[in-house]
Design a protein around this motif. Sequence first.
Motif, PDB file in Angstrom:
ATOM      1  N   CYS A 128      27.775  24.918  44.579  1.00  0.00           N
ATOM      2  CA  CYS A 128      26.408  24.797  43.788  1.00  0.00           C
ATOM      3  C   CYS A 128      25.684  23.427  44.099  1.00  0.00           C
ATOM      4  CB  CYS A 128      26.539  24.886  42.355  1.00  0.00           C
ATOM      5  SG  CYS A 128      25.263  24.562  41.206  1.00  0.00           S
TER       6      CYS A 128
ATOM      7  N   CYS B 168      25.993  21.563  40.285  1.00  0.00           N
ATOM      8  CA  CYS B 168      27.076  20.906  39.783  1.00  0.00           C
ATOM      9  C   CYS B 168      28.423  20.837  40.672  1.00  0.00           C
ATOM     10  CB  CYS B 168      27.360  21.670  38.659  1.00  0.00           C
ATOM     11  SG  CYS B 168      28.341  23.291  38.867  1.00  0.00           S
TER      12      CYS B 168
ATOM     13  N   CYS C  92      25.172  29.994  40.872  1.00  0.00           N
ATOM     14  CA  CYS C  92      26.403  29.346  40.162  1.00  0.00           C
ATOM     15  C   CYS C  92      26.716  30.065  38.945  1.00  0.00           C
ATOM     16  CB  CYS C  92      26.228  27.877  40.103  1.00  0.00           C
ATOM     17  SG  CYS C  92      27.446  26.977  39.278  1.00  0.00           S
TER      18      CYS C  92
ATOM     19  N   CYS D  91      26.934  26.719  36.150  1.00  0.00           N
ATOM     20  CA  CYS D  91      25.991  26.339  35.279  1.00  0.00           C
ATOM     21  C   CYS D  91      24.718  27.312  35.589  1.00  0.00           C
ATOM     22  CB  CYS D  91      25.429  24.803  35.981  1.00  0.00           C
ATOM     23  SG  CYS D  91      24.841  24.935  37.571  1.00  0.00           S
TER      24      CYS D  91
ATOM     25  N   PHE E  59      22.719  27.724  38.520  1.00  0.00           N
ATOM     26  CA  PHE E  59      21.631  27.337  38.866  1.00  0.00           C
ATOM     27  C   PHE E  59      21.681  28.070  40.227  1.00  0.00           C
ATOM     28  CE2 PHE E  59      20.391  24.597  42.935  1.00  0.00           C
ATOM     29  CZ  PHE E  59      19.345  23.862  42.280  1.00  0.00           C
TER      30      PHE E  59
HETATM   31 ZN   LIG Z   1      26.589  24.680  39.403  1.00  0.00          ZN
END
Ligand SMILES: [Zn+2]
Length: 310
Positions: free
Chosen positions: A224, A227, A241, A244, A246
């Motif tokens: 990712c 993160c 992800c 998180c 994303f």
């Molecule tokens: Zn992430």
Amino acid sequence: MIYKHRTLSKELLLYQFVNTRATLSQSDSQYHWTLEKGYEGEQLFDLLLQQLQGEFIILNDLLFAFNNTFFQIDSLLLAPEKIHLFDVKNFENDYIIDNDNNWYSILQNDRRKESKNPIHQLNRCETLLKQQLQKLGFKSPITSKLVFINPNFYLYQAPPNYPIVFPTQLNRFINQLNSQLTTAKLKDRDFKLAQQLLQNHKEDSPFKNSPDYSYDGLKKGIYCKSCRSFDVFTNPKTIVCSKCGFREKIETAVLRNVDEFTLMFPDIKVTTTAISEWCGIIKSEITIRKVLNKNYKTIGKHRGTYYVDK
Ligand SMILES: [Zn+2]
């Protein structure tokens, strides 16, 4: 006006990449931390400089080679007919200067550890910059300052005439600069100087450090961007992800990984197979080939095909 923005150095990027895909040795990890810390300090200083008004030119992260000597400048501020050279330090904790002008960091139990005198480095930089300017035909006066950006820094026994801006002086320093900058205007000559300096800037330092790593020792796959977790899954067009949330377009993610791969392994050819193995998660080589065909120049045919920048 910023003529040259600050970006992550290739050196720091390399440490970040290896740190994400493997475990850095203790000394590499220590060095990585120093680089991150330095970069963080420079960014904080950039934020402060955003408060400046009036006419000026900022050039960040300059690297020059003068008479086979390399020197690096964190921030250069070209004000009307005057140049400000800044060396930004993100030191924390307490330091002390002894009578012989040696610098020590003060550890627990009042133990001391000798540290490089950063003023020597600043002076060297100023001298070399002066020579570089002379060679280019400019004579603007230079004011150099060592900027300590971290509010947790303290320096015992610093003489008041040292070219230092301490954390508690930063706001006043910016105000003083502002009053100088708003009273004069840049001339053509100042812009010419900025251009000449940029033309003489070198992209790559020959003295970069590099962490220990090998292809086999690195975890493969796309992580990712936000993160750095490898816990991602692919949709038809995006990578998501799990940690998180994303989202990144597959194409962007693949290109990011090609950049990472070429920085880490400049001698290995970028091929569909190499990038598919590197990215791991995308099972179909067709996706990788499409992205590479679209964004890179193809060399060779069939099995021998590889890709280079367009
Ligand atoms: Zn992430």
